[in-house]
Scaffold this motif. Structure first.
Motif, mmCIF file in Angstrom:
data_model
loop_
_atom_site.group_PDB
_atom_site.id
_atom_site.type_symbol
_atom_site.label_atom_id
_atom_site.label_comp_id
_atom_site.label_asym_id
_atom_site.label_seq_id
_atom_site.Cartn_x
_atom_site.Cartn_y
_atom_site.Cartn_z
ATOM 1 N N PHE A 10 1.379 -1.978 9.810
ATOM 2 C CA PHE A 10 2.845 -2.120 10.056
ATOM 3 C C PHE A 10 3.381 -3.080 8.872
ATOM 4 C CE2 PHE A 10 2.912 -0.312 14.482
ATOM 5 C CZ PHE A 10 3.935 0.613 14.185
ATOM 6 N N ARG A 11 2.705 -4.123 8.697
ATOM 7 C CA ARG A 11 3.153 -5.181 7.738
ATOM 8 C C ARG A 11 3.081 -4.730 6.259
ATOM 9 N NH1 ARG A 11 4.717 -8.195 4.620
ATOM 10 N NH2 ARG A 11 5.174 -10.431 4.816
ATOM 11 N N ALA A 12 2.322 -3.933 5.945
ATOM 12 C CA ALA A 12 2.167 -3.280 4.705
ATOM 13 C C ALA A 12 3.089 -2.250 4.354
ATOM 14 C CB ALA A 12 0.572 -3.019 4.326
ATOM 15 N N GLY A 13 3.843 -1.682 5.308
ATOM 16 C CA GLY A 13 4.590 -0.892 5.050
ATOM 17 C C GLY A 13 4.202 0.705 5.397
ATOM 18 N N TYR A 14 2.944 0.685 5.721
ATOM 19 C CA TYR A 14 2.319 1.973 5.799
ATOM 20 C C TYR A 14 2.793 2.754 7.252
ATOM 21 C CZ TYR A 14 -0.991 0.365 2.467
ATOM 22 O OH TYR A 14 -1.550 -0.068 1.325
ATOM 23 N N SER A 15 2.729 4.126 7.296
ATOM 24 C CA SER A 15 3.175 4.903 8.269
ATOM 25 C C SER A 15 2.292 5.027 9.691
ATOM 26 C CB SER A 15 3.501 6.178 7.863
ATOM 27 O OG SER A 15 4.423 6.315 6.816
ATOM 28 N N VAL A 16 2.744 4.459 10.818
ATOM 29 C CA VAL A 16 1.811 4.521 12.036
ATOM 30 C C VAL A 16 2.383 5.374 12.983
ATOM 31 C CG1 VAL A 16 0.686 2.892 13.682
ATOM 32 C CG2 VAL A 16 1.181 1.889 11.579
ATOM 33 N N GLY A 17 1.676 6.109 13.521
ATOM 34 C CA GLY A 17 2.071 7.005 14.716
ATOM 35 C C GLY A 17 1.212 6.909 15.899
ATOM 36 N N GLN A 25 5.432 -17.261 3.779
ATOM 37 C CA GLN A 25 4.930 -17.378 2.427
ATOM 38 C C GLN A 25 3.322 -17.060 2.226
ATOM 39 O OE1 GLN A 25 7.461 -17.312 0.417
ATOM 40 N NE2 GLN A 25 8.697 -17.663 1.808
ATOM 41 N N LEU A 26 2.577 -17.626 3.276
ATOM 42 C CA LEU A 26 1.059 -17.677 2.900
ATOM 43 C C LEU A 26 0.882 -15.954 3.136
ATOM 44 C CD1 LEU A 26 -0.249 -20.665 4.430
ATOM 45 C CD2 LEU A 26 -0.140 -19.920 1.980
ATOM 46 N N THR A 27 1.459 -15.472 4.398
ATOM 47 C CA THR A 27 1.329 -14.105 4.798
ATOM 48 C C THR A 27 1.959 -13.118 3.634
ATOM 49 O OG1 THR A 27 1.809 -14.897 7.173
ATOM 50 C CG2 THR A 27 2.106 -12.496 6.708
ATOM 51 N N ASN A 28 2.882 -13.462 2.986
ATOM 52 C CA ASN A 28 3.236 -12.389 2.002
ATOM 53 C C ASN A 28 2.161 -12.658 0.960
ATOM 54 O OD1 ASN A 28 5.837 -12.121 3.182
ATOM 55 N ND2 ASN A 28 6.696 -13.532 2.329
ATOM 56 N N LEU A 29 1.471 -13.578 0.650
ATOM 57 C CA LEU A 29 0.527 -13.870 -0.441
ATOM 58 C C LEU A 29 -0.575 -12.786 -0.017
ATOM 59 C CD1 LEU A 29 0.900 -17.359 -1.643
ATOM 60 C CD2 LEU A 29 1.544 -15.243 -2.944
ATOM 61 N N GLN A 30 -0.888 -12.999 1.219
ATOM 62 C CA GLN A 30 -2.252 -12.315 1.818
ATOM 63 C C GLN A 30 -1.932 -11.049 1.817
ATOM 64 O OE1 GLN A 30 -2.652 -12.488 6.122
ATOM 65 N NE2 GLN A 30 -4.802 -13.127 5.808
ATOM 66 N N TYR A 31 -0.901 -10.264 1.991
ATOM 67 C CA TYR A 31 -0.671 -8.913 1.946
ATOM 68 C C TYR A 31 -0.541 -8.439 0.397
ATOM 69 C CZ TYR A 31 -0.659 -8.250 6.636
ATOM 70 O OH TYR A 31 -1.202 -8.326 8.262
ATOM 71 N N LYS A 32 0.049 -9.297 -0.429
ATOM 72 C CA LYS A 32 0.044 -9.021 -1.761
ATOM 73 C C LYS A 32 -1.338 -8.710 -2.297
ATOM 74 C CE LYS A 32 1.586 -10.986 -6.148
ATOM 75 N NZ LYS A 32 0.410 -11.169 -7.002
ATOM 76 N N ASP A 33 -2.162 -9.626 -1.956
ATOM 77 C CA ASP A 33 -3.652 -9.283 -2.364
ATOM 78 C C ASP A 33 -4.185 -8.263 -1.875
ATOM 79 O OD1 ASP A 33 -3.512 -11.820 -3.585
ATOM 80 O OD2 ASP A 33 -4.596 -12.890 -1.799
ATOM 81 N N SER A 34 -3.902 -7.593 -0.918
ATOM 82 C CA SER A 34 -4.247 -6.443 -0.347
ATOM 83 C C SER A 34 -3.814 -5.233 -1.019
ATOM 84 C CB SER A 34 -4.072 -6.065 1.352
ATOM 85 O OG SER A 34 -4.513 -7.106 1.866
ATOM 86 N N GLU A 35 -2.464 -5.086 -1.411
ATOM 87 C CA GLU A 35 -1.950 -4.312 -2.350
ATOM 88 C C GLU A 35 -2.786 -4.076 -3.506
ATOM 89 O OE1 GLU A 35 2.274 -5.170 -2.037
ATOM 90 O OE2 GLU A 35 2.413 -4.603 -0.100
ATOM 91 N N GLU A 36 -2.952 -5.345 -4.106
ATOM 92 C CA GLU A 36 -3.593 -5.108 -5.536
ATOM 93 C C GLU A 36 -5.070 -4.643 -5.519
ATOM 94 O OE1 GLU A 36 -3.391 -9.365 -6.786
ATOM 95 O OE2 GLU A 36 -1.416 -9.285 -7.317
ATOM 96 N N GLU A 37 -5.735 -4.696 -4.437
ATOM 97 C CA GLU A 37 -7.037 -4.075 -4.175
ATOM 98 C C GLU A 37 -7.084 -2.395 -4.277
ATOM 99 O OE1 GLU A 37 -8.930 -5.817 -0.794
ATOM 100 O OE2 GLU A 37 -8.918 -7.914 -1.385
#
Length: 289
Positions: A178-185, A276-288
């Protein structure tokens, strides 16, 4: 679409003997992986009899650790996670596949009613988790803690470092998607009575389940949890200031009102930093990806 089915199992000889033949009949082309999490019964033998791929842990590491081992070993485009205790029906895998074909990145099998083995305390806790998570993401979550789900493997692997080794991997992975903006059903399922003994202890795991509530908030949006707490504490400080000064007639800050207001400010700043730390955490996941 290549499909992998991952089943974490600790002493699930009875459940696997029932589930594996049905899975092999229904999905002969699927990659079936059983993660033997330090079992002391015939779990490994049942897997060998049915010719499925196994990942063996030398000792029990936990349900989440088994999920991570299975996900790393899987090669399919999508992974179905299901329990090995006989509660999840292989026939319901088709429901997940239909939903994922609509464009979802994760589809969760939502239990439609309280099963016979779920105690009132566990059922109430799950209801609380669902309500809190729904409030956090502004979308109705039917079942946050269900272990029966299908995920996009590539996206799931990007969050693998977030998953705990214990039983709260469903909560963590759902909120991460959800946090990364992916679709969850969600699709409704009915669970059967588990075969064998449950590995969850209400007394032992009570504190852990309570901590999950706070983890839900910090995984999605920490400030959404910290800000109301900051307002509440600061509001108590202001109320204490007004009441104390009306009673005394001397309009000045008392030690208690000062402490409460400053505590509220500190809570807010901690929440802002966590956001802010959470935003950085998910930014790293998107870069991967």
């Amino acid at each position: 679409m290549k499909l992998s089915i991952v089943i974490p199992a600790k002493d699930e000889e009875q459940g696997l003997a029932l589930t594996l033949p049905r899975l092999l009949d229904a999905y002969p082309e699927a990659e079936i992986i059983v993660v033997n999490d330090g079992s002391s019964d015939g779990t490994g033998e049942v897997c060998r009899q049915h010719g499925v791929k196994t990942v063996d842990h030398p000792y029990s590491k936990g349900n989440g650790a088994a999920i991570k081992s299975g996900a790393r070993c899987a090669t399919g485009d999508y992974i179905v996670f299901m329990d090995g205790d006989g509660q999840h029906s292989p026939a319901d895998v088709e429901k997940l596949l239909y939903k994922v074909a609509e464009g979802y990145d994760m589809v969760v099998g939502a239990r439609t009613s309280r099963d016979d083995q779920a105690s009132l305390a566990r059922w109430s806790a799950n209801s609380l988790y669902n309500w809190l998570a729904s409030w956090m993401v502004n979308r109705k979550i039917d079942d946050l803690t269900s272990g029966f789900r299908i995920v996009n493997r590539r996206k799931f692997l990007s969050f693998l470092y977030l998953l705990p080794n214990g039983f709260s991997y469903p909560t963590t992975s759902t909120m991460a998607f959800f946090r990364a903006g992916y679709s969850v059903g969600f699709v409704p399922i009915v669970v059967a009575k588990r075969l064998g003994k449950s590995h969850i202890s209400v007394l032992r795991d009570g504190v852990r389940f309570f901590l999950i509530i706070f983890k839900i908030g910090t995984l999605y949006s920490p400030l959404k949890v910290y800000f109301p707490m900051a307002v509440l504490v600061s509001g108590l400080g202001i109320a204490n200031y007004i009441v104390a000064n009306i009673a005394s007639g001397a309009w000045r800050f008392t030690n208690m009102s000062t402490l409460l207001i400053l505590s509220g400010m500190i809570i807010f700043l901690i929440g802002l930093l966590a956001e802010q730390l959470t935003n950085l955490q998910y930014k790293d996941s998107e870069e991967e990806l």
